[in-house]
Scaffold this active site. Structure first.
Site, PDB file in Angstrom:
ATOM      1  N   CYS A 137       0.758  -1.091  -0.048  1.00  0.00           N
ATOM      2  CA  CYS A 137      -0.125   0.081   0.113  1.00  0.00           C
ATOM      3  C   CYS A 137       0.722   1.355   0.089  1.00  0.00           C
ATOM      4  CB  CYS A 137      -1.056   0.047   1.107  1.00  0.00           C
ATOM      5  SG  CYS A 137      -2.157  -1.366   1.085  1.00  0.00           S
ATOM      6  N   HIS A 392      -8.875   3.302  -2.874  1.00  0.00           N
ATOM      7  CA  HIS A 392      -7.574   3.084  -2.705  1.00  0.00           C
ATOM      8  C   HIS A 392      -6.912   2.207  -3.559  1.00  0.00           C
ATOM      9  CE1 HIS A 392      -4.084   1.722  -0.518  1.00  0.00           C
ATOM     10  NE2 HIS A 392      -4.654   0.851   0.316  1.00  0.00           N
ATOM     11  N   CYS A 424      -0.567   2.377   6.314  1.00  0.00           N
ATOM     12  CA  CYS A 424       0.065   1.001   6.742  1.00  0.00           C
ATOM     13  C   CYS A 424       0.074   0.192   5.461  1.00  0.00           C
ATOM     14  CB  CYS A 424      -1.384   0.631   7.460  1.00  0.00           C
ATOM     15  SG  CYS A 424      -2.884   0.295   6.764  1.00  0.00           S
ATOM     16  N   GLY A 426       0.557  -4.005   4.061  1.00  0.00           N
ATOM     17  CA  GLY A 426       0.148  -5.301   4.363  1.00  0.00           C
ATOM     18  C   GLY A 426       1.245  -6.124   4.810  1.00  0.00           C
TER      19      GLY A 426
END
Length: 444
Positions: A137, A392, A424, A426
């Site tokens: 991300c 996103h 954040c 993953g």
């Protein structure tokens, strides 16, 4: 005194002998972390070798499989933003030393080829290289950081950090992992958790209620709708000329997409309360308080300050620091809570020095927790909405956030000096970068 101590570390001398060796240093007006400095004056005096952002653009962000880009090719999303940073700044395409594109879901070799194709469509010559980077991300932000680092190291003077994700074609997910070693390590197992479960873990571990998650979602949509109505995204969005295929007739209709299509201005607490938990029975994470699955692209043009001054280009912002920090993969959403302090410290600042934050709303649970943990002023965070409303597109989000942050800082003027982008990641990480509002004053 901090500078003298640091110089002592670097030279091997204690603080006292520094005077004898003529190594005594004094505070510079460029040191943003020194609370005794006049910030307005300091913003006007920086270094010729600063890495600066002179342009940051993005496509509209559209709902995957249902939105305006569902029938658009990935390279046709990246092309217009790459073209825009060249055409709107007047730089020559052959001056760009590298293009780095953050991207996550597509097979690496395929996406690398699509990005190269996009560069050719956008008019870049064969001499300009391009590569992809995948830090999930934060890939778009990582691309910007990689280019900033390369410029700082002197590899080249001008580069583009970009991001691209086409979630209409590639969705999040993976097949079973057949490795018995997984059972021997809990953190390895947690790396494979569905992202929605990590959201539920954050909510349970840190006491984030369903109501607070829904409230965050409502605010995101309201702020994004207000920003759109006020035209605050116009400076960053590049309209995309594409086609929509009629599902019934198969006919292609030419369209121009110029606004984000996932924003729901009328979102209410009562509407969100009707949604069932998406990942866990009795949980609080729903389709309404999670980020949207989205298609989009963005591009950020970076160069040394002296180059921007020579070309007479407006400076949107100065790249000050970057940090990527690991955390527990079971609660990967807390990443910004550990990455932001690290990036802010690296910039010589404190959290209170930051005027504006763009924190990716992967899930409302983690967004709410991070804001609470860092004790952030709600009036400083995601002032134009976030991923719950805007979407996103994984690899593109970082580039989008940089553009949104810097254009908003420009609108706010001298009272908004420092901004942070964070998200954040993953498998348990967070990334953050600190930017200073741009100035076209000559270094002193």
């Amino acid at each position: 005194m901090r500078q003298q101590v640091l110089m002592g570390h670097l030279t091997g001398f204690s603080t006292a002998p520094l005077v004898a060796h003529n190594l005594l240093v004094s505070p510079s007006v460029c040191m943003g972390g020194d609370s005794g400095i006049d910030h307005a004056r300091a913003a006007e005096s920086c270094n010729d070798d600063d890495v600066v952002i002179v342009a940051a653009y993005r496509t509209p962000q559209c709902r995957a499989k249902r939105g305006g880009f569902k029938d658009t090719r990935p390279e046709d999303l990246l092309d217009p933003v790459l073209k825009a940073v060249v055409e709107r700044t007047g730089i020559r395409p052959d001056e760009v030393g590298d293009i780095v594109v953050g991207t996550v879901l597509a097979p690496g070799s395929r996406r690398a080829m699509e990005c190269r194709m996009a560069a050719f469509y956008a008019g870049f010559p064969e001499s300009v290289p391009i590569r992809t980077v995948n830090r999930q991300c934060s890939s778009g932000l990582q691309a910007v950081a990689d280019v900033a680092s390369a410029i700082k190291c002197g590899y080249y003077d001008i580069g583009i950090g970009a991001g691209l994700e086409f979630m209409s074609e590639h969705s999040i997910g993976w097949g079973p992992v057949d490795n018995p070693r997984i059972q021997t390590n809990q953190q390895v197992q947690d790396c494979l958790l569905p992202m929605g479960i990590t959201s539920e873990n954050v909510a349970e571990r840190y006491g984030v209620s369903r109501e607070s998650q829904d409230e965050a979602a409502v605010r995101s949509h309201k702020k994004a709708a207000a920003a759109t109505a006020a035209g605050r995204f116009k400076d960053e969005i590049i309209p995309v000329h594409t086609q929509i295929v009629d599902a019934k007739t198969g006919q292609r209709k030419p369209v121009t997409i110029s606004v984000d299509d996932g924003i729901r201005p009328n979102t209410s607490m009562s509407d969100l309360a009707k949604l069932k938990p998406a990942f866990k029975k009795g949980g609080g994470t729903t389709a309404g308080n999670s980020s949207q699955v989205t298609d989009g692209a963005g591009a950020v043009l970076l160069m040394k300050r002296k180059m921007a001054m020579q070309k007479g280009l407006p400076i949107l912002g100065v790249f000050r620091s970057f940090a990527a920090v690991g955390c527990d993969p079971a609660v990967m959403g807390i990443g910004p809570a550990v990455a932001i302090p690290a990036a802010v410290k690296a910039a010589g600042l404190q959290i209170g020095d930051i005027d504006l934050f763009e924190i990716n709303e992967a899930f409302a649970s983690q967004y709410v927790y991070c804001c609470q943990k860092l004790e952030l002023d709600p009036e400083k965070v995601n002032v134009n909405g976030g991923a719950i409303a805007l979407g996103h597109p994984l690899g593109a989000t970082g580039a989008r956030c940089v553009g949104t942050l810097l254009h908003e800082m420009k609108r706010r003027g001298k009272d908004c000096r420092f901004g942070v982008v964070s998200m954040c990641i993953g498998t348990g990480m967070g990334a953050a970068a600190v930017f200073e509002r741009g100035s076209n004053a000559r270094p002193i």
